[in-house]
Write a protein that holds these residues in place. Sequence first.
Motif, PDB file in Angstrom:
ATOM      1  N   HIS A 114       0.689  -1.283  -0.154  1.00 18.82           N
ATOM      2  CA  HIS A 114       0.106  -0.204  -0.056  1.00 18.82           C
ATOM      3  C   HIS A 114       0.781   1.381   0.174  1.00 18.82           C
ATOM      4  CE1 HIS A 114      -3.407  -2.489   0.420  1.00 18.82           C
ATOM      5  NE2 HIS A 114      -3.026  -2.910   1.608  1.00 18.82           N
ATOM      6  N   ILE A 115       2.295   1.048  -0.055  1.00 16.57           N
ATOM      7  CA  ILE A 115       3.059   2.400   0.138  1.00 16.57           C
ATOM      8  C   ILE A 115       3.498   2.840  -1.304  1.00 16.57           C
ATOM      9  CG2 ILE A 115       5.456   3.178   0.384  1.00 16.57           C
ATOM     10  CD1 ILE A 115       5.519   0.881   2.898  1.00 16.57           C
ATOM     11  N   ASN A 116       3.531   4.052  -1.753  1.00 16.23           N
ATOM     12  CA  ASN A 116       3.875   4.576  -2.828  1.00 16.23           C
ATOM     13  C   ASN A 116       5.251   4.520  -2.873  1.00 16.23           C
ATOM     14  OD1 ASN A 116       3.527   6.209  -5.255  1.00 16.23           O
ATOM     15  ND2 ASN A 116       3.516   8.116  -4.374  1.00 16.23           N
ATOM     16  N   ILE A 117       5.816   3.492  -3.767  1.00 12.14           N
ATOM     17  CA  ILE A 117       7.056   3.236  -3.826  1.00 12.14           C
ATOM     18  C   ILE A 117       7.705   3.997  -4.835  1.00 12.14           C
ATOM     19  CG2 ILE A 117       8.988   1.527  -4.290  1.00 12.14           C
ATOM     20  CD1 ILE A 117       6.867  -0.505  -3.457  1.00 12.14           C
ATOM     21  N   GLN A 118       8.908   4.803  -4.427  1.00 12.52           N
ATOM     22  CA  GLN A 118       9.668   5.693  -5.261  1.00 12.52           C
ATOM     23  C   GLN A 118      10.463   4.966  -6.264  1.00 12.52           C
ATOM     24  OE1 GLN A 118       9.127   9.234  -4.940  1.00 12.52           O
ATOM     25  NE2 GLN A 118       7.567   8.337  -3.719  1.00 12.52           N
ATOM     26  N   ALA A 119      10.639   5.577  -7.471  1.00 12.79           N
ATOM     27  CA  ALA A 119      11.545   4.602  -8.602  1.00 12.79           C
ATOM     28  C   ALA A 119      12.736   4.598  -7.949  1.00 12.79           C
ATOM     29  CB  ALA A 119      11.669   5.780  -9.886  1.00 12.79           C
ATOM     30  N   GLY A 120      13.331   3.386  -8.243  1.00 14.19           N
ATOM     31  CA  GLY A 120      14.534   2.614  -7.957  1.00 14.19           C
ATOM     32  C   GLY A 120      14.469   1.985  -6.708  1.00 14.19           C
ATOM     33  N   PHE A 121      13.440   1.976  -5.912  1.00 11.06           N
ATOM     34  CA  PHE A 121      13.343   1.095  -4.562  1.00 11.06           C
ATOM     35  C   PHE A 121      12.298  -0.020  -4.718  1.00 11.06           C
ATOM     36  CE2 PHE A 121      14.616   5.444  -3.721  1.00 11.06           C
ATOM     37  CZ  PHE A 121      16.017   5.105  -2.934  1.00 11.06           C
ATOM     38  N   GLU A 122      11.772  -0.174  -5.840  1.00  9.24           N
ATOM     39  CA  GLU A 122      10.764  -1.573  -6.223  1.00  9.24           C
ATOM     40  C   GLU A 122      10.948  -2.461  -5.621  1.00  9.24           C
ATOM     41  OE1 GLU A 122      10.638   1.884  -9.533  1.00  9.24           O
ATOM     42  OE2 GLU A 122      12.052   0.712  -8.299  1.00  9.24           O
ATOM     43  N   ASP A 123      12.399  -3.043  -5.671  1.00  7.01           N
ATOM     44  CA  ASP A 123      12.697  -4.111  -5.247  1.00  7.01           C
ATOM     45  C   ASP A 123      13.301  -4.331  -3.806  1.00  7.01           C
ATOM     46  OD1 ASP A 123      13.186  -6.791  -5.782  1.00  7.01           O
ATOM     47  OD2 ASP A 123      15.314  -6.545  -6.170  1.00  7.01           O
ATOM     48  N   THR A 124      13.332  -2.914  -3.129  1.00  3.70           N
ATOM     49  CA  THR A 124      13.822  -2.860  -1.760  1.00  3.70           C
ATOM     50  C   THR A 124      12.750  -3.457  -0.762  1.00  3.70           C
ATOM     51  OG1 THR A 124      15.085  -0.853  -2.351  1.00  3.70           O
ATOM     52  CG2 THR A 124      14.663  -1.228  -0.011  1.00  3.70           C
ATOM     53  N   LEU A 125      13.343  -4.276   0.156  1.00  2.00           N
ATOM     54  CA  LEU A 125      12.220  -4.981   0.926  1.00  2.00           C
ATOM     55  C   LEU A 125      11.781  -3.889   2.230  1.00  2.00           C
ATOM     56  CD1 LEU A 125      10.664  -7.064   2.234  1.00  2.00           C
ATOM     57  CD2 LEU A 125      12.768  -7.939   3.623  1.00  2.00           C
ATOM     58  N   PHE A 126      12.682  -3.410   2.995  1.00  2.00           N
ATOM     59  CA  PHE A 126      12.014  -2.439   4.121  1.00  2.00           C
ATOM     60  C   PHE A 126      12.024  -0.943   3.471  1.00  2.00           C
ATOM     61  CE2 PHE A 126      13.772  -6.496   6.386  1.00  2.00           C
ATOM     62  CZ  PHE A 126      12.473  -6.663   6.854  1.00  2.00           C
ATOM     63  N   LEU A 127      10.854  -0.243   3.622  1.00  2.00           N
ATOM     64  CA  LEU A 127      10.779   1.065   3.157  1.00  2.00           C
ATOM     65  C   LEU A 127      10.362   1.910   4.205  1.00  2.00           C
ATOM     66  CD1 LEU A 127       9.105   0.298  -0.388  1.00  2.00           C
ATOM     67  CD2 LEU A 127      11.514   0.873   0.100  1.00  2.00           C
ATOM     68  N   ASN A 128      10.518   3.225   3.948  1.00  2.00           N
ATOM     69  CA  ASN A 128      10.021   4.201   4.879  1.00  2.00           C
ATOM     70  C   ASN A 128       8.594   4.704   4.315  1.00  2.00           C
ATOM     71  OD1 ASN A 128      10.547   6.123   2.743  1.00  2.00           O
ATOM     72  ND2 ASN A 128      12.515   6.790   3.697  1.00  2.00           N
ATOM     73  N   ARG A 129       8.097   5.522   4.962  1.00  2.00           N
ATOM     74  CA  ARG A 129       6.611   5.908   4.609  1.00  2.00           C
ATOM     75  C   ARG A 129       6.823   6.544   3.198  1.00  2.00           C
ATOM     76  NH1 ARG A 129       5.090   9.071  10.130  1.00  2.00           N
ATOM     77  NH2 ARG A 129       7.406   9.463  10.239  1.00  2.00           N
ATOM     78  N   ARG A 130       7.846   7.226   2.719  1.00  2.00           N
ATOM     79  CA  ARG A 130       8.012   8.008   1.651  1.00  2.00           C
ATOM     80  C   ARG A 130       8.240   7.102   0.573  1.00  2.00           C
ATOM     81  NH1 ARG A 130      10.475  10.816   5.361  1.00  2.00           N
ATOM     82  NH2 ARG A 130      12.651  10.044   4.756  1.00  2.00           N
ATOM     83  N   GLY A 131       8.395   5.686   0.793  1.00  3.25           N
ATOM     84  CA  GLY A 131       8.680   4.738  -0.239  1.00  3.25           C
ATOM     85  C   GLY A 131      10.134   4.524  -0.691  1.00  3.25           C
ATOM     86  N   LYS A 132      10.937   5.004   0.300  1.00  2.00           N
ATOM     87  CA  LYS A 132      12.432   4.811  -0.056  1.00  2.00           C
ATOM     88  C   LYS A 132      13.060   3.947   0.967  1.00  2.00           C
ATOM     89  CE  LYS A 132      12.846   9.256  -2.258  1.00  2.00           C
ATOM     90  NZ  LYS A 132      13.811  10.738  -2.138  1.00  2.00           N
ATOM     91  N   GLN A 133      14.180   3.537   0.688  1.00  2.00           N
ATOM     92  CA  GLN A 133      15.169   2.725   1.544  1.00  2.00           C
ATOM     93  C   GLN A 133      15.472   3.278   3.054  1.00  2.00           C
ATOM     94  OE1 GLN A 133      18.943   0.603  -0.039  1.00  2.00           O
ATOM     95  NE2 GLN A 133      19.686   1.900   1.573  1.00  2.00           N
ATOM     96  N   LEU A 134      15.239   2.591   4.086  1.00  2.00           N
ATOM     97  CA  LEU A 134      15.412   3.197   5.358  1.00  2.00           C
ATOM     98  C   LEU A 134      16.910   3.553   5.349  1.00  2.00           C
ATOM     99  CD1 LEU A 134      13.264   0.517   7.441  1.00  2.00           C
ATOM    100  CD2 LEU A 134      13.007   2.901   7.476  1.00  2.00           C
ATOM    101  N   THR A 135      17.125   4.362   6.344  1.00  2.00           N
ATOM    102  CA  THR A 135      18.697   4.613   6.664  1.00  2.00           C
ATOM    103  C   THR A 135      19.177   3.609   7.633  1.00  2.00           C
ATOM    104  OG1 THR A 135      18.189   6.345   8.177  1.00  2.00           O
ATOM    105  CG2 THR A 135      18.428   7.028   5.740  1.00  2.00           C
ATOM    106  N   ARG A 136      20.419   3.777   8.067  1.00  2.00           N
ATOM    107  CA  ARG A 136      21.119   3.344   8.968  1.00  2.00           C
ATOM    108  C   ARG A 136      20.528   3.717  10.731  1.00  2.00           C
ATOM    109  NH1 ARG A 136      26.079   0.652   8.327  1.00  2.00           N
ATOM    110  NH2 ARG A 136      27.054   1.402  10.279  1.00  2.00           N
TER     111      ARG A 136
END
Length: 301
Positions: free
Chosen positions: A199-221
């Motif tokens: 249900h997350i609006n996934i940003q381009a380039g992160f479609e295959d990343t498993l764990f995402l933040n609310r903005r649909g991008k990769q989480l940071t350390r």
Amino acid sequence: MKWQNALKDYQLYLRIERGLSQNSIDSYSRDVNKLTDFLEENKIVITPITITSEHLQKFIYEAAKNVNARSQSRIISGLRSFFNYLVFEDYRKTNPLELIESPKIGRKLPDTLSEDEIDKLINAIDLSKPEGERNRAILETLYGCGLRVSELITLKLSDLFFDEGFIKVTGKGDKQRFVPIVNTTQKYINIYRNEIRKHINIQAGFEDTLFLNRRGKQLTRAMIFTIIKQLAEKIGLKKSISPHTFRHSFATHLLQNNADLRSIQLMLGHESITTTEIYVHLDKSHLAKIVEEFHPRKQKP
């Protein structure tokens, strides 16, 4: 040769020839930058080719005033590697740190969590919020697979081989390994994937990343550290913990349940068994029981 030119060449060597991660390269670079800052502050004009052991002794003496023995040893090790590179490339004949000894330090044992503490941390997650299911899956994966935080945040959907019972992990130096994943961890990842992630609006380039933040991008350390710190505060845990604590706990609990060191080494992605052996020191009572049970000279009733 200027310091910055030497450092750029050294960084290239670490990346291409030694295959180190960016984090490791940054760490080695900081050691050289600390030295150049010291030289600049003290108006010492000298190059990487002409610097002597005496200059380095002064730098290490000054550095020792502000850091503990472990950090001092780390700086010496980093600089020794830098000058070894210069010798390797024939810029210098000798390494000026050859005769400089690192301070003696005890082997630091990693902090670990008990199974009860891990359960309390996971149970403290607020599952009424969308990120709750994600955070539970994250902690279950850290503990269930013994991942480094950098490996966790870069984990991809295409790395999940649940039918075979494994995940593909990309570790230090882009080295890949397959790590077993138990049904419990698979279950929580699937709940997150099917009920939250889709249900997350996934940003381009992160479609295959498993764990995402609310903005649909990769989480940071930093975000993983924050999640764990907040949970520790919530349950009143007095230990200072980090994502790596779950990795240490994974290895320690496997050892306590009679897993062999070689298997633990492969799952953790340690190049040397020596690195894995630190876990042998964590539970002396467990080792005593192993001898009592399996040694041929055990006392018989």
